[in-house]
Enzyme design. Structure first.
Site, PDB file in Angstrom:
ATOM      1  N   TYR A 134       1.004  -1.238  -0.217  1.00  0.00           N
ATOM      2  CA  TYR A 134      -0.080   0.074   0.042  1.00  0.00           C
ATOM      3  C   TYR A 134       0.992   1.183   0.039  1.00  0.00           C
ATOM      4  CZ  TYR A 134       0.734   1.054   4.952  1.00  0.00           C
ATOM      5  OH  TYR A 134       1.485   1.350   5.921  1.00  0.00           O
ATOM      6  N   GLU A 152      12.080   1.922  14.350  1.00  0.00           N
ATOM      7  CA  GLU A 152      11.252   3.278  13.825  1.00  0.00           C
ATOM      8  C   GLU A 152       9.785   3.144  14.556  1.00  0.00           C
ATOM      9  OE1 GLU A 152      10.183   2.598   9.498  1.00  0.00           O
ATOM     10  OE2 GLU A 152       9.952   0.311  10.278  1.00  0.00           O
TER      11      GLU A 152
END
Length: 284
Positions: free
Chosen positions: A33, A179
């Site tokens: 995506y 992250e």
């Protein structure tokens, strides 16, 4: 008026949108995506997102459902039909549909869906206040550079953060920050250096990250692309995240410890202003 979405060649009211229960995106998270931000009815740095989409598809050997030019046309059509001035557009490509089997057949027709989401001033308010972040173990797979739809570990980490009164989580693997749940993580050291993890299979190759690092260097900041630890976060002068929807957003606490004075710092604030200017120039 119902939101108009796109599903495999058709523009439909969202309540009429359908996709096969045998779609491999649904059964195996076999898809990728992208999310592009919308400003003033146009797309921010969209070329970067489409380039990353092509890379993700290639890494998983999923054929592109159509050309990138056709995808961009669909994006603009959805923005126009839904009259979106500010927000985002989500697109997803899966390998396609067939009866459930771990080994897919060759020649499947990929599925392509897209939809828009409106956004008000909420993110600006978040940037003014800053985020409270906690650490969580990074339990994701080892190809985080591919932007897949397999987001359950990140969703669980974000839910854990909210349950503990924070806004988000930074993920930790082998004692180092990788992250955030849906963003890249950065710190500013007390001697004014911007530190962020180097690109590898361990993190997503953020489109906003790339632009912000270039802007930081142009502004005279020293950029170090290396791993950093939770203790370095706690001892940093500033911290922030970057993503397509959050731009540059300050992090003001980590695991209950204030970062700096617990308020958005000057370097982060400046980088956000620089990125907003860049974003407006990149509109297409």
């Amino acid at each position: 008026m119902s939101r108009i979405v796109y599903v495999n060649g058709e523009y439909l009211p969202e309540e009429e949108a359908k996709i096969s229960i045998f779609d491999r995106g649904f059964l195996f998270a076999d898809g990728v995506y992208e999310v592009s931000t919308i400003l003033d009815g146009k797309l921010v740095d969209n070329a970067g997102h489409l380039a990353r989409l092509q890379r993700s598809l290639a890494e998983l050997d999923i054929p592109a459902p159509c050309s990138m030019e056709e995808i961009e046309t669909i994006q603009h059509t959805l923005i126009e039909r839904n009259a979106i001035a500010a927000g985002s557009i989500y697109l997803q490509v899966t390998r396609g549909a067939e009866d459930r089997n771990f080994l897919w057949s060759e020649g499947l027709k990929p599925s392509l869906i897209m939809f828009t989401q409106s956004r008000g001033a909420k993110m600006d308010k978040v940037a003014e206040k800053g985020l409270d972040v906690i650490s969580q173990p990074d339990i994701r797979w080892q190809r985080r550079d591919i932007k897949t739809v397999a987001l359950l570990p990140a969703s669980l980490a974000k839910r854990k953060a909210i349950a503990e009164g924070a806004n988000d989580a930074w993920l930790v693997e082998d004692g180092m920050i990788t992250e955030g749940t849906s963003n890249n993580a950065h710190i500013i050291t007390k001697d004014g250096k911007l530190v962020t993890r180097a690109l590898s299979n361990k993190i997503l190759h953020g489109i906003t990250r790339k632009a912000v690092l270039a802007l930081a260097k142009e502004a005279g900041l020293t950029v170090e692309e290396r791993s950093f630890s939770p203790d370095e976060v706690k001892n940093a002068a500033e911290a922030f995240v970057t993503s397509a929807t959050m731009f540059v957003t300050p992090v003001v606490s980590f695991d209950g410890v204030k970062i700096g004075d617990g308020k958005p710092g000057p370097h982060t604030t400046r980088l956000r202003d620089l990125y907003v200017s860049f974003a407006k120039k990149s509109l297409s």
